[in-house]
Design a protein around this motif. Structure first.
Motif, PDB file in Angstrom:
ATOM      1  N   LEU A   1      11.488   0.033  -4.966  1.00  0.00           N
ATOM      2  CA  LEU A   1      11.954   0.094  -6.353  1.00  0.00           C
ATOM      3  C   LEU A   1      10.827  -0.254  -7.322  1.00  0.00           C
ATOM      4  CD1 LEU A   1      15.457  -1.595  -5.969  1.00  0.00           C
ATOM      5  CD2 LEU A   1      14.967   0.828  -6.286  1.00  0.00           C
ATOM      6  N   ALA A   2      10.010  -1.243  -6.973  1.00  0.00           N
ATOM      7  CA  ALA A   2       8.883  -1.604  -7.835  1.00  0.00           C
ATOM      8  C   ALA A   2       7.913  -0.440  -7.962  1.00  0.00           C
ATOM      9  CB  ALA A   2       8.172  -2.839  -7.282  1.00  0.00           C
ATOM     10  N   MET A   3       7.676   0.271  -6.863  1.00  0.00           N
ATOM     11  CA  MET A   3       6.788   1.436  -6.913  1.00  0.00           C
ATOM     12  C   MET A   3       7.363   2.533  -7.792  1.00  0.00           C
ATOM     13  SD  MET A   3       5.293   1.668  -3.044  1.00  0.00           S
ATOM     14  CE  MET A   3       3.968   0.545  -2.541  1.00  0.00           C
TER      15      MET A   3
ATOM     16  N   ASN B   1       6.185 -11.095  -1.543  1.00  0.00           N
ATOM     17  CA  ASN B   1       4.781 -11.391  -1.287  1.00  0.00           C
ATOM     18  C   ASN B   1       4.031 -10.082  -1.084  1.00  0.00           C
ATOM     19  OD1 ASN B   1       2.274 -12.210  -0.402  1.00  0.00           O
ATOM     20  ND2 ASN B   1       3.038 -13.538   1.241  1.00  0.00           N
ATOM     21  N   SER B   2       3.150  -9.750  -2.020  1.00  0.00           N
ATOM     22  CA  SER B   2       2.448  -8.469  -1.969  1.00  0.00           C
ATOM     23  C   SER B   2       1.440  -8.396  -0.833  1.00  0.00           C
ATOM     24  CB  SER B   2       1.731  -8.213  -3.303  1.00  0.00           C
ATOM     25  OG  SER B   2       0.724  -9.188  -3.529  1.00  0.00           O
ATOM     26  N   GLN B   3       1.082  -9.528  -0.237  1.00  0.00           N
ATOM     27  CA  GLN B   3       0.089  -9.561   0.841  1.00  0.00           C
ATOM     28  C   GLN B   3       0.720  -9.472   2.228  1.00  0.00           C
ATOM     29  OE1 GLN B   3      -3.108  -9.561  -0.081  1.00  0.00           O
ATOM     30  NE2 GLN B   3      -2.473  -9.695  -2.229  1.00  0.00           N
ATOM     31  N   GLU B   4       2.030  -9.633   2.299  1.00  0.00           N
ATOM     32  CA  GLU B   4       2.724  -9.633   3.591  1.00  0.00           C
ATOM     33  C   GLU B   4       2.903  -8.195   4.083  1.00  0.00           C
ATOM     34  OE1 GLU B   4       3.849 -11.185   6.768  1.00  0.00           O
ATOM     35  OE2 GLU B   4       4.050 -12.687   5.168  1.00  0.00           O
ATOM     36  N   LYS B   5       2.669  -7.979   5.378  1.00  0.00           N
ATOM     37  CA  LYS B   5       2.898  -6.643   5.926  1.00  0.00           C
ATOM     38  C   LYS B   5       4.374  -6.267   5.782  1.00  0.00           C
ATOM     39  CE  LYS B   5      -0.941  -6.267   9.182  1.00  0.00           C
ATOM     40  NZ  LYS B   5      -1.336  -5.991  10.585  1.00  0.00           N
ATOM     41  N   ILE B   6       4.609  -5.009   5.481  1.00  0.00           N
ATOM     42  CA  ILE B   6       5.957  -4.539   5.202  1.00  0.00           C
ATOM     43  C   ILE B   6       6.885  -4.756   6.399  1.00  0.00           C
ATOM     44  CG2 ILE B   6       7.294  -2.434   4.762  1.00  0.00           C
ATOM     45  CD1 ILE B   6       4.886  -1.564   2.967  1.00  0.00           C
TER      46      ILE B   6
ATOM     47  N   HIS C   1       2.837  -0.989   8.739  1.00  0.00           N
ATOM     48  CA  HIS C   1       1.609  -1.690   9.120  1.00  0.00           C
ATOM     49  C   HIS C   1       0.789  -2.125   7.911  1.00  0.00           C
ATOM     50  CE1 HIS C   1       0.398   2.455   8.416  1.00  0.00           C
ATOM     51  NE2 HIS C   1      -0.853   2.056   8.324  1.00  0.00           N
ATOM     52  N   LEU C   2       1.219  -1.729   6.702  1.00  0.00           N
ATOM     53  CA  LEU C   2       0.493  -2.080   5.485  1.00  0.00           C
ATOM     54  C   LEU C   2       1.248  -3.135   4.687  1.00  0.00           C
ATOM     55  CD1 LEU C   2      -0.568   1.449   4.150  1.00  0.00           C
ATOM     56  CD2 LEU C   2      -1.994  -0.189   5.406  1.00  0.00           C
ATOM     57  N   SER C   3       0.524  -3.828   3.823  1.00  0.00           N
ATOM     58  CA  SER C   3       1.165  -4.697   2.852  1.00  0.00           C
ATOM     59  C   SER C   3       1.554  -3.864   1.638  1.00  0.00           C
ATOM     60  CB  SER C   3       0.222  -5.817   2.427  1.00  0.00           C
ATOM     61  OG  SER C   3      -0.885  -5.279   1.700  1.00  0.00           O
ATOM     62  N   ALA C   4       2.392  -4.419   0.775  1.00  0.00           N
ATOM     63  CA  ALA C   4       2.778  -3.709  -0.443  1.00  0.00           C
ATOM     64  C   ALA C   4       1.552  -3.428  -1.309  1.00  0.00           C
ATOM     65  CB  ALA C   4       3.799  -4.537  -1.226  1.00  0.00           C
ATOM     66  N   GLN C   5       0.654  -4.381  -1.400  1.00  0.00           N
ATOM     67  CA  GLN C   5      -0.550  -4.186  -2.224  1.00  0.00           C
ATOM     68  C   GLN C   5      -1.430  -3.080  -1.651  1.00  0.00           C
ATOM     69  OE1 GLN C   5      -3.787  -7.201  -2.299  1.00  0.00           O
ATOM     70  NE2 GLN C   5      -3.442  -7.232  -4.507  1.00  0.00           N
ATOM     71  N   ALA C   6      -1.602  -3.065  -0.321  1.00  0.00           N
ATOM     72  CA  ALA C   6      -2.446  -2.044   0.296  1.00  0.00           C
ATOM     73  C   ALA C   6      -1.844  -0.655   0.119  1.00  0.00           C
ATOM     74  CB  ALA C   6      -2.626  -2.356   1.785  1.00  0.00           C
ATOM     75  N   TYR C   7      -0.526  -0.550   0.242  1.00  0.00           N
ATOM     76  CA  TYR C   7       0.115   0.752   0.073  1.00  0.00           C
ATOM     77  C   TYR C   7       0.028   1.218  -1.385  1.00  0.00           C
ATOM     78  CZ  TYR C   7       3.465   4.548   0.597  1.00  0.00           C
ATOM     79  OH  TYR C   7       4.064   5.781   0.618  1.00  0.00           O
ATOM     80  N   GLN C   8       0.137   0.279  -2.295  1.00  0.00           N
ATOM     81  CA  GLN C   8       0.012   0.622  -3.716  1.00  0.00           C
ATOM     82  C   GLN C   8      -1.354   1.225  -4.016  1.00  0.00           C
ATOM     83  OE1 GLN C   8      -1.758  -2.057  -6.065  1.00  0.00           O
ATOM     84  NE2 GLN C   8      -2.065  -0.207  -7.281  1.00  0.00           N
ATOM     85  N   LEU C   9      -2.406   0.695  -3.404  1.00  0.00           N
ATOM     86  CA  LEU C   9      -3.750   1.224  -3.634  1.00  0.00           C
ATOM     87  C   LEU C   9      -3.894   2.649  -3.100  1.00  0.00           C
ATOM     88  CD1 LEU C   9      -5.877  -1.949  -2.748  1.00  0.00           C
ATOM     89  CD2 LEU C   9      -5.429  -0.996  -5.025  1.00  0.00           C
ATOM     90  N   ILE C  10      -3.190   2.951  -2.009  1.00  0.00           N
ATOM     91  CA  ILE C  10      -3.213   4.306  -1.455  1.00  0.00           C
ATOM     92  C   ILE C  10      -2.385   5.259  -2.318  1.00  0.00           C
ATOM     93  CG2 ILE C  10      -2.481   5.720   0.521  1.00  0.00           C
ATOM     94  CD1 ILE C  10      -3.062   3.284   2.298  1.00  0.00           C
TER      95      ILE C  10
ATOM     96  N   ARG D   1       3.795  -7.263 -11.606  1.00  0.00           N
ATOM     97  CA  ARG D   1       4.794  -8.092 -12.277  1.00  0.00           C
ATOM     98  C   ARG D   1       6.168  -7.935 -11.626  1.00  0.00           C
ATOM     99  NH1 ARG D   1       8.636  -7.321 -15.770  1.00  0.00           N
ATOM    100  NH2 ARG D   1       8.090  -5.152 -16.174  1.00  0.00           N
ATOM    101  N   LEU D   2       6.535  -6.703 -11.239  1.00  0.00           N
ATOM    102  CA  LEU D   2       7.835  -6.486 -10.623  1.00  0.00           C
ATOM    103  C   LEU D   2       7.940  -7.164  -9.258  1.00  0.00           C
ATOM    104  CD1 LEU D   2       8.540  -2.745 -11.541  1.00  0.00           C
ATOM    105  CD2 LEU D   2       9.640  -4.785 -12.471  1.00  0.00           C
ATOM    106  N   LEU D   3       6.878  -7.119  -8.476  1.00  0.00           N
ATOM    107  CA  LEU D   3       6.912  -7.817  -7.189  1.00  0.00           C
ATOM    108  C   LEU D   3       7.106  -9.317  -7.394  1.00  0.00           C
ATOM    109  CD1 LEU D   3       4.215  -6.109  -4.925  1.00  0.00           C
ATOM    110  CD2 LEU D   3       6.683  -5.717  -4.996  1.00  0.00           C
ATOM    111  N   ASP D   4       6.438  -9.869  -8.400  1.00  0.00           N
ATOM    112  CA  ASP D   4       6.645 -11.285  -8.718  1.00  0.00           C
ATOM    113  C   ASP D   4       8.083 -11.537  -9.154  1.00  0.00           C
ATOM    114  OD1 ASP D   4       4.030 -11.893  -8.099  1.00  0.00           O
ATOM    115  OD2 ASP D   4       3.322 -11.801 -10.178  1.00  0.00           O
ATOM    116  N   ARG D   5       8.588 -10.655  -9.978  1.00  0.00           N
ATOM    117  CA  ARG D   5       9.960 -10.800 -10.480  1.00  0.00           C
ATOM    118  C   ARG D   5      10.966 -10.700  -9.336  1.00  0.00           C
ATOM    119  NH1 ARG D   5      14.282 -11.803 -12.472  1.00  0.00           N
ATOM    120  NH2 ARG D   5      15.209 -10.938 -14.368  1.00  0.00           N
ATOM    121  N   PHE D   6      10.678  -9.837  -8.356  1.00  0.00           N
ATOM    122  CA  PHE D   6      11.563  -9.647  -7.214  1.00  0.00           C
ATOM    123  C   PHE D   6      11.286 -10.650  -6.084  1.00  0.00           C
ATOM    124  CE2 PHE D   6      11.865  -4.856  -8.338  1.00  0.00           C
ATOM    125  CZ  PHE D   6      12.872  -5.125  -9.251  1.00  0.00           C
ATOM    126  N   GLU D   7      10.302 -11.514  -6.290  1.00  0.00           N
ATOM    127  CA  GLU D   7       9.947 -12.554  -5.311  1.00  0.00           C
ATOM    128  C   GLU D   7       9.547 -11.956  -3.972  1.00  0.00           C
ATOM    129  OE1 GLU D   7      13.375 -15.115  -5.312  1.00  0.00           O
ATOM    130  OE2 GLU D   7      12.660 -16.230  -7.059  1.00  0.00           O
TER     131      GLU D   7
END
Length: 284
Positions: free
Chosen positions: A141-143, A123-128, A91-100, A115-121
């Motif tokens: 893997l980025a985490m 979208n950090s805002q998209e729900k998982i 239910h979270l985006s990658a960015q939201a989970y990273q903050l937690i 940078r890794l999310l960009d490299r892996f293409e």
């Protein structure tokens, strides 16, 4: 950070035969270690034991001086485990989970994660839940690579990744890690890890049948291809195109270690360790 030390470890699931018995191993920092084994050999279970998610039945296990099954905060902030299946909150985006997640890991590098999310293409805002399996794997893997943890455990990290993503993962793995970090990668996709590993461990029939640095293997063994059988081969495997073989290296030029052929030889019972130029005591 110290070492991972396993002494005479045994493990079995309730009502099942022993998966490991009398297993000994020492891991020091600063290496990318490949844990290879057939399906069902216990690779995933081994990683879960190191992470403190499964508990040994016998023997001793110490990770940086901590007992994993006690799951102490000091231990947990130094270990990051990425299982084969998705472990992220959908239910979270990658960015939201990273903050937690970030506050639990003192050396987490937010810039590296972005940078890794960009490299892996990804979208950090998209729900998982809206990401594909491969994209979810890349978030995990980025985490892991951004966590700064001393021990990173990756179970089948390239499973679900396309060719370009596998290449990106290999390059980032090498570039991001520091000398005081250790990565253990469990996989059956052996070719995906070529030119990435420092050390290889082959798990078979409850034991680590080979534990060696890739440099030692390359110094001691010659890997080749021939149209016919080679008389002094340690191990050979025929195909429609010819014969792949392993020889003890004497005057031959150094060759790249063929991990697939090495794995087949070890699991067939060939005592590869006896041909290595350095004594392999399973301790680094």
């Amino acid at each position: 950070m110290g070492k991972v030390v396993i002494e005479q470890m045994g493990f079995s699931y309730p009502g099942k035969p022993k998966l490991f018995e009398g297993l000994d191993l020492t891991l020091a920092s600063g290496q990318v270690v490949g844990l290879l084994g057939k399906n069902g050999a216990g690779k995933s279970s081994f990683l879960q034991i190191l992470a403190g998610l499964l508990f040994p039945n016998d023997g001793q296990l110490s990770v940086f001086g901590y007992i994993p099954e006690q799951r102490s905060p000091a231990f947990l902030q130094e270990v990051f485990f990425v299982p084969d299946e998705n472990f992220l909150p959908e239910h979270l985006s990658a960015q939201a989970y990273q903050l937690i997640l970030q506050p639990f890991y003192p050396r987490f590098d937010r810039e590296t994660f972005t940078r890794l999310l960009d490299r892996f293409e990804v979208n950090s805002q998209e729900k998982i839940k809206n990401l594909s399996f491969g994209q979810q794997k890349k978030v995990g893997l980025a985490m892991a690579l951004s966590s700064g943890c001393a021990l990173i455990l990756l179970d089948e990290p390239t499973n679900g990744l396309d060719i370009s993503s596998k290449s990106a993962f290999r390059k980032e793995l090498i570039s991001v890690l520091s000398e005081d970090q250790t990565v253990v990668i469990a996989t059956h996709l052996i070719r995906d890890l070529e030119n990435t590993l420092d050390r290889v461990m082959i798990l078979d029939q409850g034991q680590i049948k080979l534990d060696a640095d890739l440099s030692d293997l390359a110094d001691s063994l010659h890997f080749g291809f021939s149209q016919s059988e080679v008389s002094d081969a340690i191990f050979s495997q025929s195909s429609a195109l010819g014969v792949q073989f392993i020889q003890e290296r004497t005057t031959q030029a150094q060759t790249v270690v063929n991990l697939e052929l090495l794995f087949e030889g070890v699991t067939a019972g060939v005592p590869i360790a006896s041909f290595l130029s350095k004594t392999n005591s399973l301790t680094v």
